[in-house]
Design an enzyme around this catalytic site. Structure first.
Site, PDB file in Angstrom:
ATOM      1  N   GLY A 102     -45.959  42.011 -78.055  1.00  0.00           N
ATOM      2  CA  GLY A 102     -46.509  43.062 -78.893  1.00  0.00           C
ATOM      3  C   GLY A 102     -47.886  43.414 -78.402  1.00  0.00           C
ATOM      4  CD  GLU A 182     -41.541  22.822 -86.525  1.00  0.00           C
ATOM      5  OE1 GLU A 182     -40.488  22.438 -87.023  1.00  0.00           O
ATOM      6  OE2 GLU A 182     -42.623  22.825 -87.157  1.00  0.00           O
ATOM      7  CG  ASP A 220     -51.623  40.747 -89.964  1.00  0.00           C
ATOM      8  OD1 ASP A 220     -51.416  41.763 -90.659  1.00  0.00           O
ATOM      9  OD2 ASP A 220     -51.204  40.625 -88.804  1.00  0.00           O
TER      10      ASP A 220
HETATM   11  N1  LIG Z   1     -43.311  29.447 -84.229  1.00  0.00           N
HETATM   12  C1  LIG Z   1     -42.447  30.458 -84.148  1.00  0.00           C
HETATM   13  N2  LIG Z   1     -41.132  30.226 -84.313  1.00  0.00           N
HETATM   14  C2  LIG Z   1     -40.244  31.243 -84.223  1.00  0.00           C
HETATM   15  N3  LIG Z   1     -40.579  32.522 -83.965  1.00  0.00           N
HETATM   16  C3  LIG Z   1     -41.871  32.812 -83.786  1.00  0.00           C
HETATM   17  C4  LIG Z   1     -42.880  31.807 -83.877  1.00  0.00           C
HETATM   18  N4  LIG Z   1     -44.062  32.377 -83.658  1.00  0.00           N
HETATM   19  C5  LIG Z   1     -43.818  33.687 -83.446  1.00  0.00           C
HETATM   20  N5  LIG Z   1     -42.519  33.967 -83.525  1.00  0.00           N
HETATM   21  C6  LIG Z   1     -41.870  35.284 -83.334  1.00  0.00           C
HETATM   22  O1  LIG Z   1     -42.702  36.119 -82.543  1.00  0.00           O
HETATM   23  C7  LIG Z   1     -43.156  37.250 -83.287  1.00  0.00           C
HETATM   24  C8  LIG Z   1     -44.636  37.543 -83.012  1.00  0.00           C
HETATM   25  O2  LIG Z   1     -45.398  36.418 -83.392  1.00  0.00           O
HETATM   26  P1  LIG Z   1     -46.776  36.549 -84.156  1.00  0.00           P
HETATM   27  O3  LIG Z   1     -46.569  37.300 -85.404  1.00  0.00           O
HETATM   28  O4  LIG Z   1     -47.362  35.196 -84.252  1.00  0.00           O
HETATM   29  O5  LIG Z   1     -47.631  37.381 -83.112  1.00  0.00           O
HETATM   30  P2  LIG Z   1     -48.328  38.805 -83.210  1.00  0.00           P
HETATM   31  O6  LIG Z   1     -49.713  38.581 -82.831  1.00  0.00           O
HETATM   32  O7  LIG Z   1     -48.014  39.481 -84.488  1.00  0.00           O
HETATM   33  O8  LIG Z   1     -47.644  39.538 -82.043  1.00  0.00           O
HETATM   34  P3  LIG Z   1     -47.091  40.987 -82.027  1.00  0.00           P
HETATM   35  O9  LIG Z   1     -48.226  41.822 -81.535  1.00  0.00           O
HETATM   36  O10 LIG Z   1     -45.950  40.824 -81.086  1.00  0.00           O
HETATM   37  O11 LIG Z   1     -46.674  41.352 -83.430  1.00  0.00           O
HETATM   38  C9  LIG Z   1     -42.901  36.900 -84.730  1.00  0.00           C
HETATM   39  O12 LIG Z   1     -42.689  38.036 -85.520  1.00  0.00           O
HETATM   40  C10 LIG Z   1     -41.691  36.003 -84.646  1.00  0.00           C
HETATM   41  O13 LIG Z   1     -40.510  36.757 -84.563  1.00  0.00           O
END
Ligand SMILES: Nc1ncnc2c1ncn2[C@@H]1O[C@H](COP(=O)(O)OP(=O)(O)OP(=O)(O)O)[C@@H](O)[C@H]1O
Ligand SMILES: [Mg+2]
Length: 291
Positions: A102, A182, A220
């Site tokens: 993202g 995890e 967030d």
């Molecule tokens: N520990 C985890 N276990 C399973 N899925 C995860 C995990 N961490 C992140 N994800 C998946 O990755 C996606 C993006 O993670 P996160 O929300 O932490 O990052 P973000 O900074 O919002 O990134 P983005 O800009 O892609 O939205 C989550 O919506 C989820 O689907």
């Protein structure tokens, strides 16, 4: 799209050494002078410019010529370097497939002999600190990759504090802009049609209250950062969280209150829109704060 694993394998020992020297000095210089890199890495200064040029061609560093040649990480360079630290310390054994990319992070599946299957998140964004900057130098003189490191550190810190009290991924390690955690086998809230939305909403409110009592406001919270599976509800994505222990002034208290309100509003509005459940925001906020 760059192949991380491929790039990782093609690196030489000398190049890792140079990235390591940049990392060690990045808090003190926006662009680390080639001379300082040479000294830290114990490499002949005359060779430095050639190595930095090669790293630039691979998009791992950004070079700047002023009175002297200075160098800073790119997002890719910092991420690869962070991975190298995790591999070197035997925390990561194999990089798996890219789970998502993202604007704020790139997420990989990975395997660790120590922890099993896990998630590796490379932070792309730096959040401006809620409190005044505590670093030696202020934002203007810090390179943006320093802020990515801070984001990763913040996320790791929040997960550490919450793990065991609310359902968050177990935090394993943090290096540079990378957080190793995890893998949760669950889906984002917005992707599922809940059978018991009322119970789930109550669980979320209860968890937000627990986080608050532990001194954490997510910052967030939304249907994108809440995961669900039959076992329950999980919370992810904490780099922008607020640490209530750092709230000192009335102004900071006000900002923290607004952010908590926004978090809770996001959730309540989502359940209203999707499941027609009505909840009074003010009484929920009072409950969370124990007023
Ligand atoms: N520990 C985890 N276990 C399973 N899925 C995860 C995990 N961490 C992140 N994800 C998946 O990755 C996606 C993006 O993670 P996160 O929300 O932490 O990052 P973000 O900074 O919002 O990134 P983005 O800009 O892609 O939205 C989550 O919506 C989820 O689907
Ligand atoms: Mg997210």
């Amino acid at each position: 799209m760059v192949d991380f694993a491929e790039k990782f394998r093609s690196m030489s020992k000398l190049k890792w050494k140079v990235l390591d020297a940049i990392f060690k000095n990045m808090w003190d210089y926006k662009y680390v002078p080639a001379e300082v890199i040479a000294k830290t890495a114990q490499i002949n200064p005359e060779k430095m410019e050639t190595i930095l040029k090669a790293l630039k061609d691979e998009n791992l560093v950004e070079n700047k010529y002023t009175e002297y040649l200075g160098s800073a990480f790119t997002y890719l360079g910092l991420s690869l370097y962070s991975l190298w630290r995790l591999v070197r310390s035997d925390k990561v054994s194999m990089l798996g497939k890219r789970m998502g990319e993202g604007k704020e992070s790139i997420i990989f599946n990975c395997y660790s002999e120590k922890y099993g299957e896990c998630v590796l998140k490379f932070h792309k964004v730096g959040y401006s600190s809620f409190k005044k900057v505590k670093e030696k130098r202020d934002y203007g003189t810090l390179h943006f990759t320093v802020l990515m490191v801070r984001s990763a550190k913040n996320e790791f810190k929040a997960l550490k504090r919450l793990y065991g009290y609310v359902s968050v991924p177990k935090p394993y390690d943090w290096e540079g802009n990378a957080v190793l955690m995890e893998l949760i086998d669950a889906k984002e809230l917005f992707r599922v049609r809940l059978e018991n939305p009322k119970d789930v909403l109550e669980m979320i409110i209860e968890d937000v209250k627990t986080m608050y009592s532990l001194g954490v406001i997510h910052g967030d919270l939304s249907q994108y950062n809440i995961l669900v599976n039959p076992e329950g509800v999980w919370y992810i994505d904490f780099p922008q969280h607020i640490d209530l222990n750092e709230v000192e002034t009335d102004e900071e208290r006000k900002v923290a209150d607004e952010i908590l309100k926004r978090d809770v509003e996001n959730v309540i509005n989502y359940f209203k829109r999707t499941y027609r459940i009505e909840k009074d925001i003010n009484s929920v906020l009072k409950y969370i704060k124990g007023e």
